[in-house]
Design an enzyme around this catalytic site. Structure first.
Site, PDB file in Angstrom:
ATOM      1  N   LYS A 171      50.885  67.171  67.895  1.00  0.00           N
ATOM      2  CA  LYS A 171      49.461  66.873  68.027  1.00  0.00           C
ATOM      3  C   LYS A 171      48.797  67.122  66.673  1.00  0.00           C
ATOM      4  O   LYS A 171      48.625  68.259  66.248  1.00  0.00           O
ATOM      5  CB  LYS A 171      48.772  67.769  69.067  1.00  0.00           C
ATOM      6  N   GLU A 246      51.012  79.543  60.818  1.00  0.00           N
ATOM      7  CA  GLU A 246      50.542  79.498  59.431  1.00  0.00           C
ATOM      8  C   GLU A 246      49.023  79.485  59.509  1.00  0.00           C
ATOM      9  O   GLU A 246      48.435  78.479  59.931  1.00  0.00           O
ATOM     10  CB  GLU A 246      51.038  78.226  58.731  1.00  0.00           C
ATOM     11  N   GLU A 379      37.279  83.778  55.241  1.00  0.00           N
ATOM     12  CA  GLU A 379      37.776  82.540  54.661  1.00  0.00           C
ATOM     13  C   GLU A 379      36.647  81.508  54.688  1.00  0.00           C
ATOM     14  O   GLU A 379      36.114  81.192  55.748  1.00  0.00           O
ATOM     15  CB  GLU A 379      38.957  82.036  55.476  1.00  0.00           C
TER      16      GLU A 379
HETATM   17  P1  NAD Z   1      41.885  74.844  63.884  1.00  0.00           P
HETATM   18  O1  NAD Z   1      42.553  76.104  64.258  1.00  0.00           O
HETATM   19  O2  NAD Z   1      40.533  74.608  64.398  1.00  0.00           O
HETATM   20  O3  NAD Z   1      42.731  73.585  64.319  1.00  0.00           O
HETATM   21  C1  NAD Z   1      44.092  73.424  63.990  1.00  0.00           C
HETATM   22  C2  NAD Z   1      44.749  72.595  65.068  1.00  0.00           C
HETATM   23  O4  NAD Z   1      44.700  73.322  66.290  1.00  0.00           O
HETATM   24  C3  NAD Z   1      44.056  71.262  65.354  1.00  0.00           C
HETATM   25  O5  NAD Z   1      45.035  70.290  65.661  1.00  0.00           O
HETATM   26  C4  NAD Z   1      43.232  71.568  66.592  1.00  0.00           C
HETATM   27  O6  NAD Z   1      42.979  70.441  67.394  1.00  0.00           O
HETATM   28  C5  NAD Z   1      44.137  72.534  67.323  1.00  0.00           C
HETATM   29  N1  NAD Z   1      43.448  73.420  68.253  1.00  0.00           N
HETATM   30  C6  NAD Z   1      42.147  73.824  68.234  1.00  0.00           C
HETATM   31  N2  NAD Z   1      41.896  74.623  69.300  1.00  0.00           N
HETATM   32  C7  NAD Z   1      43.053  74.733  69.991  1.00  0.00           C
HETATM   33  C8  NAD Z   1      43.423  75.438  71.169  1.00  0.00           C
HETATM   34  N3  NAD Z   1      42.560  76.181  71.846  1.00  0.00           N
HETATM   35  N4  NAD Z   1      44.707  75.345  71.584  1.00  0.00           N
HETATM   36  C9  NAD Z   1      45.616  74.609  70.911  1.00  0.00           C
HETATM   37  N5  NAD Z   1      45.306  73.901  69.799  1.00  0.00           N
HETATM   38  C10 NAD Z   1      44.042  73.975  69.331  1.00  0.00           C
HETATM   39  O7  NAD Z   1      41.965  74.819  62.314  1.00  0.00           O
HETATM   40  P2  NAD Z   1      41.384  73.687  61.362  1.00  0.00           P
HETATM   41  O8  NAD Z   1      39.914  73.890  61.346  1.00  0.00           O
HETATM   42  O9  NAD Z   1      41.907  72.365  61.711  1.00  0.00           O
HETATM   43  O10 NAD Z   1      42.046  74.123  59.975  1.00  0.00           O
HETATM   44  C11 NAD Z   1      41.459  75.024  59.117  1.00  0.00           C
HETATM   45  C12 NAD Z   1      42.136  76.371  59.200  1.00  0.00           C
HETATM   46  O11 NAD Z   1      43.545  76.252  59.087  1.00  0.00           O
HETATM   47  C13 NAD Z   1      41.757  77.300  58.092  1.00  0.00           C
HETATM   48  O12 NAD Z   1      41.482  78.577  58.629  1.00  0.00           O
HETATM   49  C14 NAD Z   1      42.978  77.357  57.197  1.00  0.00           C
HETATM   50  O13 NAD Z   1      43.159  78.500  56.441  1.00  0.00           O
HETATM   51  C15 NAD Z   1      44.061  77.210  58.163  1.00  0.00           C
HETATM   52  N6  NAD Z   1      45.246  76.658  57.501  1.00  0.00           N
HETATM   53  C16 NAD Z   1      46.324  77.441  57.271  1.00  0.00           C
HETATM   54  C17 NAD Z   1      47.437  76.935  56.631  1.00  0.00           C
HETATM   55  C18 NAD Z   1      48.649  77.750  56.359  1.00  0.00           C
HETATM   56  O14 NAD Z   1      49.683  77.180  56.088  1.00  0.00           O
HETATM   57  N7  NAD Z   1      48.596  79.045  56.417  1.00  0.00           N
HETATM   58  C19 NAD Z   1      47.455  75.615  56.251  1.00  0.00           C
HETATM   59  C20 NAD Z   1      46.345  74.839  56.498  1.00  0.00           C
HETATM   60  C21 NAD Z   1      45.248  75.376  57.150  1.00  0.00           C
END
Ligand code: NAD
Length: 472
Positions: A171, A246, A379
């Site tokens: 997804k 991650e 962050e």
């Molecule tokens: P997010 O957590 O909102 O979303 C990430 C993914 O999770 C999306 O596909 C989203 O649809 C899904 N998601 C959201 N709520 C969910 C739930 N309740 N259950 C299951 N899936 C769910 O994050 P984002 O806003 O898309 O990305 C930004 C964040 O990601 C930042 O905090 C960044 O640091 C982190 N990030 C970390 C890494 C790493 O490798 N450590 C890499 C990229 C981004």
């Protein structure tokens, strides 16, 4: 260009399914809707997981050389789409095309290529006393990915999972799902057996939760925010499913007194602003020895002035917009709070000029940031650099480690031994010394609340294997 996508990729075919509702994809530089993708449901996830489950025994038994050959074909099919990938990421995320070509398309191709070789020679069986220790694929993997590196985050999961013999349900982020369609076109062309790789688009709370909670998903591999990672861990814990996470970061760039300051600050600013600061490993806290602090601020202000905001497709643009209006609002809030908490504006800020349309935030440098304040702890995920002075090495290390995150970091010093000593003291999953290049074979992942597990190289492959002891 008709970018309306209407299908999921299930069991080796494009299948029209979903709730009938769609998710709109916006170009963040113009704020216009440019595409739609279907909003999946829990029933779609059931279908995808059933296909992945049925395909698992056959794929787990496939010879490593076969799995490697298929990854090689996928690499070729994706390479043929490199330009389209870069343009798609520029459209759906706003990364300037030049950066998108190098990083958003180039990096995942390099990672995918590294797994062609790793797939061909998986870990060998080991004899320990009277035991034969063997490594076996974990099973069905649910992969949930964010929007900031839409193809790289997917490939960093999919390639090692497939190399290990796992099957996958993906997804992608609902904000940037278009790149995943290009990947699945390439997967189809590469000729994977039906059910080995499946795509369901939609929102986190519906499709993401259905994957994380699914009783037939053996492992959830997630990249995204710490809050969502926590939620996914709770859902997976109910059935003791494996998770790899991650998550976020607040990485420190430690500039020691004997550093090549001009390079350290230039590279440090570039790192903090890469992809408009929407990079989990971004060095968002620059820690500078007090004896060179004013000079560093001057260099940072001058470097920041070179980051021209604008249309991601314009070659003169060095910084694109943020991904969404919500993200812009969040970042603006962090800047206002950082200034209210006593930070001194050195560049950018709320009054800086911006393009008329688009979710832009000016590249911003804030000095004298209190290491305990929100700007040093939270962050931001935008082009905002916090600069903090220190008096000696011990204080620099203490400030760097004063974080609930531990993803990455950097050290600059003319003395290689000294830099290594400081790098060892940082409680993070990675540290770069004097701007050393990114290594796609090195383990990538976080300490503390930055995550669990490692991606990339053989460490990434290990995450998708489990260990069996056979006594004889
Ligand atoms: P997010 O957590 O909102 O979303 C990430 C993914 O999770 C999306 O596909 C989203 O649809 C899904 N998601 C959201 N709520 C969910 C739930 N309740 N259950 C299951 N899936 C769910 O994050 P984002 O806003 O898309 O990305 C930004 C964040 O990601 C930042 O905090 C960044 O640091 C982190 N990030 C970390 C890494 C790493 O490798 N450590 C890499 C990229 C981004």
């Amino acid at each position: 260009m008709d970018l309306a996508r209407t299908a999921f990729y299930l069991d080796g075919q494009w299948v029209t399914a979903g709730s009938g509702e769609t998710v709109a994809v916006r170009n963040p530089a113009t704020e216009e809707v440019v595409a739609t993708v279907p909003a999946g449901t829990a029933a779609d996830v059931d279908r995808a997981v059933a296909a992945a489950r049925a395909a698992f025994p056959g794929w787990a038994d496939t010879a490593p050389a076969d799995r490697a050959a298929r990854l090689d074909r996928l690499h070729a099919a994706l390479t043929a789409r490199a330009e389209e990938i870069a343009r798609t990421v520029a459209l759906e995320l706003g990364t300037p095309l030049k950066v998108a070509t190098r990083v958003q398309a180039g990096l995942p191709l390099a990672v995918l290529h590294s797994y062609v070789e790793l797939a061909a020679r998986p870990p060998v069986d080991e004899t320990v006393g009277n035991s034969l220790v063997v490594r076996e694929p974990v099973g069905v993997v649910g992969a949930i990915t964010p929007w900031n590196y839409p193809l790289h985050q997917v490939v960093a999961k999919l390639a090692p999972a497939l190399a290990a013999g796992c099957t996958v349900v993906l997804k992608p982020s609902e904000l940037t799902p278009l790149t995943a369609y290009l990947l699945f076109e390439a997967i189809h062309e590469a000729g994977y057996p039906p059910g080995v790789v499946n795509l369901v688009t939609g929102t986190g709370p519906v499709v993401g939760e259905a994957i994380a909670a699914h009783p037939d998903v053996d492992m959830v591999s997630f990249t995204g925010s710490t809050a969502t990672g926590r939620r996914i861990s709770h859902l997976a814990a109910d059935r003791i499913a494996r998770v790899a996470l991650e998550l976020g970061g607040k990485s420190a760039n430690v500039v020691l007194d004997d550093a090549d300051l001009a390079t350290a600050v230039k590279v440090g600013v570039g790192n903090a602003f890469l992809n408009s600061g929407q990079t989990c490993t971004a060095w968002t806290r620059m820690l500078v020895h007090r004896g060179r602090y004013d000079e560093a601020l001057d260099l940072a202000a001058r470097a920041t002035a070179g980051y021209r905001l604008g249309d991601p497709f314009d070659p003169a643009t060095r910084l694109g917009p943020l991904v969404s209006a919500a993200q812009r609002e969040r970042v603006d809030g962090h800047v206002a709070r950082g200034l209210a908490d006593g930070g001194r504006l050195v560049a950018g800020g709320p009054e800086a000029p911006l393009p008329e349309r688009g979710f832009f935030v000016a590249p911003t440098v804030i000095a004298d940031v209190d290491p305990d304040s929100a700007l040093a702890q939270e962050e931001v995920f935008g082009p905002v650099l916090a600069v903090i002075p220190f008096d000696d090495e011990d204080e620099a290390v203490a400030i760097a480690n004063n974080s609930r995150y531990g993803l990455a970091g950097a050290v600059w010093s003319a003395d290689a031994e000294r830099a290594l000593r400081v790098a060892r003291r940082l409680r993070t999953g990675a540290v770069d010394i004097n701007g050393a290049p990114f290594n796609p074979l090195a383990p990538f992942g976080g300490y503390k609340q930055s995550g669990l597990g490692r991606e990339l190289g053989r460490y990434g492959l290990d995450e998708f294997l489990q260990t069996k002891a056979i006594q004889r």
